[in-house]
Design a protein around this motif. Structure first.
Motif, PDB file in Angstrom:
ATOM      1  N   LEU A 118     -11.160  33.736 -27.246  1.00 25.69           N
ATOM      2  CA  LEU A 118     -12.300  33.393 -28.093  1.00 25.69           C
ATOM      3  C   LEU A 118     -11.921  33.257 -29.564  1.00 25.69           C
ATOM      4  O   LEU A 118     -12.624  32.606 -30.333  1.00 25.69           O
ATOM      5  N   ILE A 119     -10.805  33.861 -29.963  1.00 21.70           N
ATOM      6  CA  ILE A 119     -10.299  33.663 -31.325  1.00 21.70           C
ATOM      7  C   ILE A 119      -9.902  32.206 -31.503  1.00 21.70           C
ATOM      8  O   ILE A 119     -10.281  31.548 -32.482  1.00 21.70           O
ATOM      9  N   ALA A 120      -9.107  31.700 -30.561  1.00 21.69           N
ATOM     10  CA  ALA A 120      -8.664  30.304 -30.643  1.00 21.69           C
ATOM     11  C   ALA A 120      -9.845  29.349 -30.552  1.00 21.69           C
ATOM     12  O   ALA A 120      -9.867  28.301 -31.211  1.00 21.69           O
ATOM     13  N   LYS A 121     -10.830  29.709 -29.745  1.00 16.63           N
ATOM     14  CA  LYS A 121     -12.018  28.852 -29.633  1.00 16.63           C
ATOM     15  C   LYS A 121     -12.726  28.761 -30.981  1.00 16.63           C
ATOM     16  O   LYS A 121     -13.175  27.676 -31.390  1.00 16.63           O
ATOM     17  N   ALA A 151      -4.468  31.915 -19.045  1.00 17.30           N
ATOM     18  CA  ALA A 151      -5.336  31.864 -20.226  1.00 17.30           C
ATOM     19  C   ALA A 151      -4.531  32.068 -21.499  1.00 17.30           C
ATOM     20  O   ALA A 151      -4.843  31.492 -22.549  1.00 17.30           O
ATOM     21  N   GLN A 152      -3.484  32.855 -21.408  1.00 16.42           N
ATOM     22  CA  GLN A 152      -2.671  33.153 -22.584  1.00 16.42           C
ATOM     23  C   GLN A 152      -1.788  31.980 -22.991  1.00 16.42           C
ATOM     24  O   GLN A 152      -1.536  31.768 -24.178  1.00 16.42           O
ATOM     25  N   ILE A 153      -1.322  31.184 -22.027  1.00 13.31           N
ATOM     26  CA  ILE A 153      -0.337  30.152 -22.344  1.00 13.31           C
ATOM     27  C   ILE A 153      -0.919  28.748 -22.433  1.00 13.31           C
ATOM     28  O   ILE A 153      -0.251  27.837 -22.936  1.00 13.31           O
ATOM     29  N   ASP A 154      -2.150  28.546 -21.978  1.00 12.11           N
ATOM     30  CA  ASP A 154      -2.709  27.197 -21.941  1.00 12.11           C
ATOM     31  C   ASP A 154      -3.135  26.770 -23.346  1.00 12.11           C
ATOM     32  O   ASP A 154      -3.920  27.442 -24.007  1.00 12.11           O
ATOM     33  N   ASP A 155      -2.618  25.631 -23.809  1.00  9.19           N
ATOM     34  CA  ASP A 155      -2.961  25.128 -25.136  1.00  9.19           C
ATOM     35  C   ASP A 155      -4.356  24.503 -25.178  1.00  9.19           C
ATOM     36  O   ASP A 155      -4.915  24.309 -26.259  1.00  9.19           O
ATOM     37  N   ASP A 156      -4.886  24.146 -24.016  1.00  9.98           N
ATOM     38  CA  ASP A 156      -6.230  23.595 -23.948  1.00  9.98           C
ATOM     39  C   ASP A 156      -7.219  24.767 -23.944  1.00  9.98           C
ATOM     40  O   ASP A 156      -7.292  25.532 -22.979  1.00  9.98           O
ATOM     41  N   ILE A 157      -7.968  24.915 -25.040  1.00  9.94           N
ATOM     42  CA  ILE A 157      -8.816  26.095 -25.207  1.00  9.94           C
ATOM     43  C   ILE A 157      -9.892  26.177 -24.133  1.00  9.94           C
ATOM     44  O   ILE A 157     -10.210  27.263 -23.635  1.00  9.94           O
ATOM     45  N   ALA A 158     -10.427  25.041 -23.746  1.00  9.32           N
ATOM     46  CA  ALA A 158     -11.470  25.053 -22.713  1.00  9.32           C
ATOM     47  C   ALA A 158     -10.912  25.567 -21.398  1.00  9.32           C
ATOM     48  O   ALA A 158     -11.549  26.375 -20.705  1.00  9.32           O
ATOM     49  N   ARG A 159      -9.711  25.101 -21.028  1.00  9.04           N
ATOM     50  CA  ARG A 159      -9.095  25.582 -19.785  1.00  9.04           C
ATOM     51  C   ARG A 159      -8.747  27.062 -19.895  1.00  9.04           C
ATOM     52  O   ARG A 159      -8.933  27.831 -18.950  1.00  9.04           O
ATOM     53  N   ALA A 160      -8.212  27.448 -21.052  1.00 10.22           N
ATOM     54  CA  ALA A 160      -7.847  28.852 -21.245  1.00 10.22           C
ATOM     55  C   ALA A 160      -9.067  29.754 -21.080  1.00 10.22           C
ATOM     56  O   ALA A 160      -8.996  30.817 -20.459  1.00 10.22           O
ATOM     57  N   GLU A 161     -10.193  29.307 -21.627  1.00  9.59           N
ATOM     58  CA  GLU A 161     -11.420  30.096 -21.490  1.00  9.59           C
ATOM     59  C   GLU A 161     -11.854  30.178 -20.033  1.00  9.59           C
ATOM     60  O   GLU A 161     -12.277  31.243 -19.556  1.00  9.59           O
ATOM     61  N   ARG A 162     -11.731  29.072 -19.292  1.00  7.37           N
ATOM     62  CA  ARG A 162     -12.087  29.102 -17.860  1.00  7.37           C
ATOM     63  C   ARG A 162     -11.199  30.076 -17.100  1.00  7.37           C
ATOM     64  O   ARG A 162     -11.671  30.829 -16.243  1.00  7.37           O
TER      65      ARG A 162
END
Length: 596
Positions: free
Chosen positions: A254-257, A220-231
């Motif tokens: 959720l900040i990045a989202k 979650a910390q390293i994924d640039d895709d926010i949707a994947r990071a949230e999952r």
């Protein structure tokens, strides 16, 4: 250990056993409570009813573990047990204790959590001890400690290649090394490789244990895709609902989202950071992160910030992250640069390799005109981010913008960067380079002149600077469109999304002045004194946007007041004399300035 039971020990080895049973309780939390002799007070601080208290005695390869379950509301002992085992059986002892406590509390351990705990564990005592040493270092968030933590996790994995948590914790240490590196160079190839290495380690951890929540936190910390990071972050919470770090990670995602979607996620972020504090009340990171949330997204509740930072420092007086945030509000928001310097120098003593601390000290020393002290902290690399503020202070606009235009540190300190671009364009008469750079930065397309996004994180530096460049080149209609939309978005963020005005004052004053609304700009100007951008007051003296109001007596009085206040902050001289801050090359200059 199970459900709402927290383990508290009276020795370091017993603390290791407790941390093994619940890896989400920091191994050094026990040390923080060793001086609390009353179980009722411990229960109150941990916000839990039941405590598992224990001790370990060791002689050679033999050990005796004594454990007892205590009702923290009364201090009464509900249950106790003694285990005589060999050191090699430490993991069997931990399992027995967990089982006994579960029976005593009539709690049924589900199979899945039990399997998870075993799958992420190791039967190798040496590997496990390396893991614990790494976890203790990692929680400090100090650059050298983060690096050493990674080395401990690597040794743990070598000792037991099937130890899933060793891989996930090393993945975390690797990615954290970017934030706490010894150089302030944002070298993109290096950063990409660090992310690749961290991802590979997290994926190895999941191969060994598909229910390793920490591995999902890292992803979650390293994924640039926010949707994947949230999952990934929500998966970590689903696997370990009582993991404080998992709730904290989701709050960060959720900040990045919010930045990418414009949807205000602050209420949900507050929920998860509050849950992290509830689950791990002895971890100073979480109240510090909550303070940061109020500092940048809920500034209308500014009075909440300092108590949270003081809470973190009461848990760990040497927690340099909280020290730096306290220094930040002294400098940016309270016009107390000298005290900010004192706090930051204290933080630098704790972590001398932190570029974050050094760069912030540079800003504060320049605020009190101690240029020599500031230069003593600059990274020797000529392209370093730390030099940007020095160049701006000296009005050396060409050197301030060169690293940005060349692609190095393009995202560094946008407030100073974009101001330098405007001033370099004015000085050279060549504006198109800056215009093209800023159009790319904010994604401005075609001739719409509409400022995209919601400014919940930046403070509209780029669009207002771009509008100023448009105006300088005769594109007045585009400039007006961009300024109007910027002011509108500031209203959305400050009012509808409850961010407040703390970080918008400077850009509002500029936008209003550029729109020809001089009276509105002058009326707002005094608010800059206690805004988050008060340290930028010197820019107004040379900023072309101020030409409309520069000769107004109210503007002149404001600038004189700010200059007088900056001069008063030369108490750094007496602080050095008293040994409160270290001697730096700026002493002679500071003494001279203070005597004037």
């Amino acid at each position: 250990v199970v459900t709402d039971v927290q383990s508290v020990t009276t020795s370091a080895e017993a603390g290791a056993i407790a941390a093994a049973a619940n890896p989400r309780v920091s191994p050094n939390d026990t040390a923080r409570l060793e001086t609390c002799l009353d179980s009722r007070e411990i229960g109150r601080r941990l916000n839990t009813r039941f405590l598992l208290e224990g001790s370990v005695q060791r002689e050679g390869d033999q050990m005796r573990v004594t454990a007892q379950l205590i009702d923290a509301t009364t201090g009464g002992h509900l249950w106790s047990v003694k285990f005589d085992r060999s050191v090699a059986a430490i993991f069997a002892v931990q399992d027995e204790i967990a089982g006994k406590v579960a029976d005593a509390m009539r709690v049924t351990l589900e199979a899945t959590p039990e399997q998870r705990r075993r799958g992420r564990g190791t039967e190798n005592v040496d590997a496990y001890m390396e893991y614990l040493r790494g976890r203790k270092l990692l929680t400090t968030l100090r650059a050298d400690n983060v690096r050493q933590a990674g080395e401990h996790f690597q040794r743990a994995a070598l000792l037991d290649p099937a130890f899933s948590s060793a891989y996930s914790s090393r993945a975390l240490a690797v990615i954290e090394s970017l934030a706490f590196r010894g150089s302030d160079q944002a070298e993109e190839p290096h950063a990409r490789q660090v992310r690749v290495d961290s991802q590979h380690l997290a994926e190895q951890a999941l191969v060994l244990d598909s229910a390793n929540a920490e591995a999902y936190e890292v992803l979650a910390q390293i994924d640039d895709d926010i949707a994947r990071a949230e999952r990934h972050a929500r998966r970590a919470i689903a696997l370990e609902p009582n993991s404080a770090s998992a709730h904290h990670r989701l709050s960060i995602v959720l900040i990045a989202k919010m930045a990418t979607t414009g949807v205000d996620t602050t209420p949900e972020r507050l929920h998860h950071i509050n849950r992290a504090i509830e689950l791990d009340p002895l971890e100073p990171l979480y109240p510090t992160k909550k303070a940061v949330l109020y500092l940048y997204q809920r500034t209308g509740e500014f009075e909440r910030i300092e108590p949270l930072l003081q809470r973190a420092l009461s848990l760990d007086p040497n927690y340099f992250v909280a020290l730096m945030r306290l220094s930040e509000i002294r400098y940016c928001c309270q016009r107390r640069s000298a005290e900010g310097i004192k706090l930051a120098e204290q933080a630098l003593r704790i972590d001398p390799s932190s570029t974050w601390v050094r760069n912030f000290l540079i800003h504060m020393y320049l605020d009190v005109d101690d240029i020599d002290a500031a230069e003593s902290l600059v990274d020797p690399d000529p392209t370093s981010i730390s030099r940007l503020r020095i160049h701006v202070y000296r009005h050396d606009w060409n050197r301030a913008t060169e690293p940005l235009y060349s692609g190095r540190n393009a995202q560094a300190e946008p407030d100073y960067s974009v101001f330098s671009m405007v001033m370099q364009g004015k000085q050279s008469g060549q504006y198109e380079r800056a215009i093209a750079f800023l159009e790319r930065a904010i994604g401005a397309a075609g001739d719409s002149g509409v400022c995209p996004g919601v400014p919940m994180f930046n403070d509209c530096y780029e669009p207002v600077a771009l509008a100023q460049l448009y105006q300088m080149t005769g594109r007045h209609d585009r400039a007006k469109q961009l300024l109007d939309s910027s002011l509108e978005l500031m209203d959305v963020a400050s009012q509808r999304q409850k961010r407040g005005e703390l970080w918008f004052v400077l850009t509002r004053v500029r936008a209003l002045a550029l729109l020809g609304r001089g009276e509105d700009a002058l009326e707002l100007l005094p608010a800059l004194r206690h805004s988050g951008m008060s340290s930028h007051w010197r820019e107004l003296d040379v900023d072309p946007a101020m030409n409309l109001i520069r000769n107004d007596p109210r503007f002149i009085a404001f600038m004189q007041d700010m200059a007088a206040h900056a001069a008063a902050q030369h108490e750094v001289v007496s602080m050095r004399t008293a040994g409160l801050i270290p001697t730096r090359p700026g002493d002679a200059r500071s003494t001279e300035l203070a005597s004037q």
